[in-house]
Design an enzyme around this catalytic site. Structure first.
Site, PDB file in Angstrom:
ATOM      1  N   PHE A 149      11.983  17.377 -19.655  1.00  0.00           N
ATOM      2  CA  PHE A 149      11.570  18.957 -19.132  1.00  0.00           C
ATOM      3  C   PHE A 149      12.991  19.580 -20.245  1.00  0.00           C
ATOM      4  CE2 PHE A 149      16.092  16.348 -18.410  1.00  0.00           C
ATOM      5  CZ  PHE A 149      17.193  17.522 -18.085  1.00  0.00           C
ATOM      6  N   LYS A 173       1.535  17.352 -22.493  1.00  0.00           N
ATOM      7  CA  LYS A 173       1.831  17.342 -20.890  1.00  0.00           C
ATOM      8  C   LYS A 173       3.230  17.825 -20.453  1.00  0.00           C
ATOM      9  CE  LYS A 173       3.426  14.968 -18.519  1.00  0.00           C
ATOM     10  NZ  LYS A 173       4.497  14.757 -17.432  1.00  0.00           N
ATOM     11  N   GLU A 176       6.956  17.915 -15.499  1.00  0.00           N
ATOM     12  CA  GLU A 176       7.192  18.391 -13.497  1.00  0.00           C
ATOM     13  C   GLU A 176       8.019  19.057 -13.895  1.00  0.00           C
ATOM     14  OE1 GLU A 176       7.210  15.483 -15.107  1.00  0.00           O
ATOM     15  OE2 GLU A 176       7.182  13.904 -13.445  1.00  0.00           O
ATOM     16  N   SER A 226      12.952  10.290 -22.503  1.00  0.00           N
ATOM     17  CA  SER A 226      14.203   8.932 -22.762  1.00  0.00           C
ATOM     18  C   SER A 226      13.393   7.586 -23.381  1.00  0.00           C
ATOM     19  CB  SER A 226      14.450   9.080 -20.920  1.00  0.00           C
ATOM     20  OG  SER A 226      13.372   8.332 -20.054  1.00  0.00           O
ATOM     21  N   CYS A 281      19.541  16.187 -26.505  1.00  0.00           N
ATOM     22  CA  CYS A 281      19.358  14.758 -26.798  1.00  0.00           C
ATOM     23  C   CYS A 281      20.050  15.289 -28.767  1.00  0.00           C
ATOM     24  CB  CYS A 281      18.091  14.560 -28.195  1.00  0.00           C
ATOM     25  SG  CYS A 281      16.873  15.733 -28.260  1.00  0.00           S
ATOM     26  N   GLU A 383      22.539   6.784 -22.275  1.00  0.00           N
ATOM     27  CA  GLU A 383      23.061   7.619 -21.765  1.00  0.00           C
ATOM     28  C   GLU A 383      23.199   8.603 -20.964  1.00  0.00           C
ATOM     29  OE1 GLU A 383      18.642   9.850 -22.858  1.00  0.00           O
ATOM     30  OE2 GLU A 383      20.320  11.060 -24.134  1.00  0.00           O
TER      31      GLU A 383
HETATM   32  P1  NAD Z   1      11.549  11.556 -19.405  1.00  0.00           P
HETATM   33  O1  NAD Z   1      11.591  10.668 -19.792  1.00  0.00           O
HETATM   34  O2  NAD Z   1      11.934  11.172 -17.912  1.00  0.00           O
HETATM   35  O3  NAD Z   1      10.255  11.740 -19.146  1.00  0.00           O
HETATM   36  C1  NAD Z   1       9.893  12.617 -20.636  1.00  0.00           C
HETATM   37  C2  NAD Z   1       8.078  12.711 -20.503  1.00  0.00           C
HETATM   38  O4  NAD Z   1       7.402  11.451 -19.773  1.00  0.00           O
HETATM   39  C3  NAD Z   1       7.735  13.876 -19.307  1.00  0.00           C
HETATM   40  O5  NAD Z   1       6.196  14.268 -19.322  1.00  0.00           O
HETATM   41  C4  NAD Z   1       7.613  12.511 -17.953  1.00  0.00           C
HETATM   42  O6  NAD Z   1       6.748  13.282 -17.149  1.00  0.00           O
HETATM   43  C5  NAD Z   1       6.590  11.733 -18.386  1.00  0.00           C
HETATM   44  N1  NAD Z   1       7.901  10.112 -17.487  1.00  0.00           N
HETATM   45  C6  NAD Z   1       8.416   9.946 -16.668  1.00  0.00           C
HETATM   46  N2  NAD Z   1       8.595   8.135 -16.088  1.00  0.00           N
HETATM   47  C7  NAD Z   1       7.426   8.241 -17.314  1.00  0.00           C
HETATM   48  C8  NAD Z   1       6.463   7.314 -16.823  1.00  0.00           C
HETATM   49  N3  NAD Z   1       7.412   6.130 -15.973  1.00  0.00           N
HETATM   50  N4  NAD Z   1       5.984   7.135 -17.547  1.00  0.00           N
HETATM   51  C9  NAD Z   1       5.440   7.648 -18.234  1.00  0.00           C
HETATM   52  N5  NAD Z   1       5.413   8.858 -18.589  1.00  0.00           N
HETATM   53  C10 NAD Z   1       6.514   9.503 -17.279  1.00  0.00           C
HETATM   54  O7  NAD Z   1      12.720  12.224 -20.044  1.00  0.00           O
HETATM   55  P2  NAD Z   1      12.944  13.522 -20.008  1.00  0.00           P
HETATM   56  O8  NAD Z   1      14.600  13.313 -18.468  1.00  0.00           O
HETATM   57  O9  NAD Z   1      12.590  14.465 -18.992  1.00  0.00           O
HETATM   58  O10 NAD Z   1      14.453  14.675 -21.138  1.00  0.00           O
HETATM   59  C11 NAD Z   1      15.285  13.878 -21.310  1.00  0.00           C
HETATM   60  C12 NAD Z   1      15.298  12.662 -22.577  1.00  0.00           C
HETATM   61  O11 NAD Z   1      14.523  13.240 -23.354  1.00  0.00           O
HETATM   62  C13 NAD Z   1      16.981  12.390 -22.952  1.00  0.00           C
HETATM   63  O12 NAD Z   1      16.974  10.590 -23.312  1.00  0.00           O
HETATM   64  C14 NAD Z   1      16.532  12.578 -23.801  1.00  0.00           C
HETATM   65  O13 NAD Z   1      18.245  12.277 -24.617  1.00  0.00           O
HETATM   66  C15 NAD Z   1      15.421  12.884 -24.345  1.00  0.00           C
HETATM   67  N6  NAD Z   1      15.358  13.724 -25.712  1.00  0.00           N
HETATM   68  C16 NAD Z   1      15.464  13.369 -26.941  1.00  0.00           C
HETATM   69  C17 NAD Z   1      14.783  13.846 -27.868  1.00  0.00           C
HETATM   70  C18 NAD Z   1      14.659  13.546 -28.818  1.00  0.00           C
HETATM   71  O14 NAD Z   1      13.764  13.973 -30.237  1.00  0.00           O
HETATM   72  N7  NAD Z   1      14.828  12.660 -29.498  1.00  0.00           N
HETATM   73  C19 NAD Z   1      14.398  15.670 -27.856  1.00  0.00           C
HETATM   74  C20 NAD Z   1      14.866  15.890 -26.158  1.00  0.00           C
HETATM   75  C21 NAD Z   1      14.671  14.961 -24.862  1.00  0.00           C
END
Ligand code: NAD
Length: 498
Positions: A149, A173, A176, A226, A281, A383
């Site tokens: 997000f 994808k 959401e 994450s 991040c 985090e």
């Molecule tokens: P998230 O892991 O909750 O979601 C990321 C994606 O995974 C979304 O598209 C979501 O719909 C999907 N998802 C969520 N739950 C899932 C599940 N159980 N099974 C399969 N797919 C699932 O992350 P977020 O809250 O949207 O974003 C924040 C996180 O992203 C933080 O941990 C941040 O550090 C990380 N991030 C990392 C980078 C990097 O380059 N290392 C960059 C930006 C964000």
């Protein structure tokens, strides 16, 4: 209420699952739209469309594909304000930051405009008698990206910009939580001249992700989110034979040596810790002052600086940061603050209970500052992803190198110092993927590559730059001989180039 749909085969598609997610206005806390959540059948139709499109798209010469990227860049630039406002209205980051989100994505599109050069192969003339060897890069076919997000424009563009320019078709994808901008980008890609089906957007949650991971026609998956989900995507995607890069969470440290420019370092640390409400991040949620004097000084300066921080509506040009993305995320951050108090860290500034007048239901959190944070504490190890800065005191540079090096995450790290030798040693020895020297958020420019180490990234190919080109292509190497007459080589022994 506004409906946010999928974008498949060049058109808006409502979907058949009957499941929807709520998209909030983080300023007010109200639900502003509902987003369709895909069933596997939407993923199937997106893949079918992408497969059809890719066969002809891959045959378009690289220069013409680059022209589509140039046009896409022009279209996005012309709509920068509209996109930034839409992005900000769902994410909650202030408009200036939302503009930066789009702009950093466009930087990768600009890199993708150079795809004819980036895809050039290698050639060896006369590798053997009358034998030439050459290699070429070919697209993988249909590839997918799953995005978080916190950068709903930049991260999709990191991925699809390069994937499409090299001749793949792409299934995105997005998160959401803020799904509108990705659809606008797909519409603009179509308008820029990419055939329908080259860029599809499938909205959804775990069901859509699993359908992508299980689909035999998707050849590669890029994920950012994450760490636990990144690990899951990496394990399942590779188990089904896909190429996978999966970027995860972070806990970036800012090491502060006593000889640093404290005035500048304070501004840098405060901006990097609290900007975008800490939902980056590459945020800097941990500061490690070396020595007591540095610790006292930075604590005092940060405290003074955050007292003047303006937390406000994402639309307020004077606000330095806005609300966090959802009520659930706000609660999670506040719970972490309580855990920090319970495990014995000193809460120097408490951002809980912050209310913006007239917007009491908005997802706002004031800036929080902890001192006396110890490496054994859960709030240090995990985090938080919110406007919370933790001071972890160190006695020596050695100790300061050991902290980020020993942490489970290894995305970014920064050092603030005037000592070139110390900075050089730090950069060389620290066990982290991206290093800033007097640069608080060392996100590499688009033509270099982005990627953390340890639990911040699974897989070994980075995002964007030439690593992006490598990720979305496979190398074919041709060994060619044009015989003048009959050959007397035995066909039964391995050829050597004697
Ligand atoms: P998230 O892991 O909750 O979601 C990321 C994606 O995974 C979304 O598209 C979501 O719909 C999907 N998802 C969520 N739950 C899932 C599940 N159980 N099974 C399969 N797919 C699932 O992350 P977020 O809250 O949207 O974003 C924040 C996180 O992203 C933080 O941990 C941040 O550090 C990380 N991030 C990392 C980078 C990097 O380059 N290392 C960059 C930006 C964000």
């Amino acid at each position: 209420m506004r409906d946010i749909t999928h974008f498949i085969d060049g058109a808006s598609v409502a979907g058949t699952s009957g499941r929807y997610g709520e998209v909030f206005n983080p300023n007010t806390g109200a639900v502003q739209a509902k987003v369709a959540l895909a069933s596997p059948s939407e993923v199937d139709s997106a893949v079918a469309s992408a497969l059809r499109a890719q066969q002809t798209w891959a045959l378009v010469n690289p220069q013409r594909r680059a022209r589509v990227m140039f046009e896409f860049k022009r279209l996005v630039e012309a709509r920068l304000e509209e996109l930034a406002e839409l992005l900000s209205s769902e994410h909650g980051k202030v408009i200036a930051d939302a503009r930066g989100d789009v702009q950093r994505g466009l930087d990768v599109i600009e890199f993708a405009c150079g795809v004819p050069h980036a895809m050039k192969g290698e050639y060896t003339e006369g590798a053997g008698p009358g034998i030439d060897v050459y290699s070429m890069r070919q697209p993988l076919g249909v590839v997918a990206g799953i995005t978080p997000f916190n950068f709903p424009a930049m991260i999709p563009m990191w991925m699809f910009g390069i994937a499409i320019a090299v001749g793949n078709s792409f299934i995105l994808k997005p998160s959401e939580k803020d799904p509108s901008v990705p659809v606008r980008l797909a519409e603009l890609m179509l308008e820029a001249g990419a055939p329908k089906g080259v860029l599809n957007v499938v909205q959804g949650d775990k069901t859509a992700v699993d359908a992508i991971l299980n689909h035999p026609d998707i050849k590669a998956v890029s994920f950012v989110g994450s760490s636990d989900i990144a690990a899951y995507v990496y394990a399942h995607g590779t188990a089904t034979g896909k190429r996978v890069q999966a970027m995860g969470g972070a806990k970036n440290h800012g090491i502060l040596l006593p000889d640093a420019d404290f005035e500048q370092a304070t501004k840098d640390i405060v901006g990097a810790a609290y900007g975008s409400a800490g939902e980056r991040c590459m945020a800097l949620p941990v500061v490690v002052p070396v020595g007591r004097k540095a610790a006292e000084e930075i604590r005092e300066r940060v405290l003074a600086e955050i007292e003047t921080l303006k937390v406000g509506l994402s639309t307020d040009p004077a606000a330095q940061y806005g609300p966090v993305v959802t009520a659930a995320h706000k609660t999670r951050i506040e719970d972490y603050i309580q855990i920090g108090v319970d495990e014995g860290a000193e809460l120097v500034a408490d951002g809980r209970g912050f209310k913006l007048q007239g917007y009491e239901n908005g997802f706002f959190i004031g800036p929080s500052l902890f001192d006396g944070v110890k490496p054994s504490m859960r709030t240090y190890q995990e985090e938080i992803f919110g406007p919370v800065l933790q001071i972890v005191r160190a006695e020596t540079l050695e100790e300061a190198i050991a902290l980020p090096s020993g942490h489970q995450y290894g995305n970014g790290v920064a050092i603030f110092t005037r000592n070139g030798r110390a900075a050089r040693e730090f950069a060389s020895r620290v066990n982290v993927g991206m290093v800033g020297i007097n640069v608080p958020i060392p996100v590499p420019v688009a033509y270099h590559t982005f990627g953390g180490w340890k639990r911040s990234a699974f897989g070994d190919i980075n995002q964007h730059g030439m690593e992006g080109v490598r990720f979305y292509t496979k190398t074919k190497t041709v060994t060619a001989r044009w015989p003048e007459g009959a050959q007397d080589d035995s066909a039964f022994v391995i050829p050597t180039m004697q």
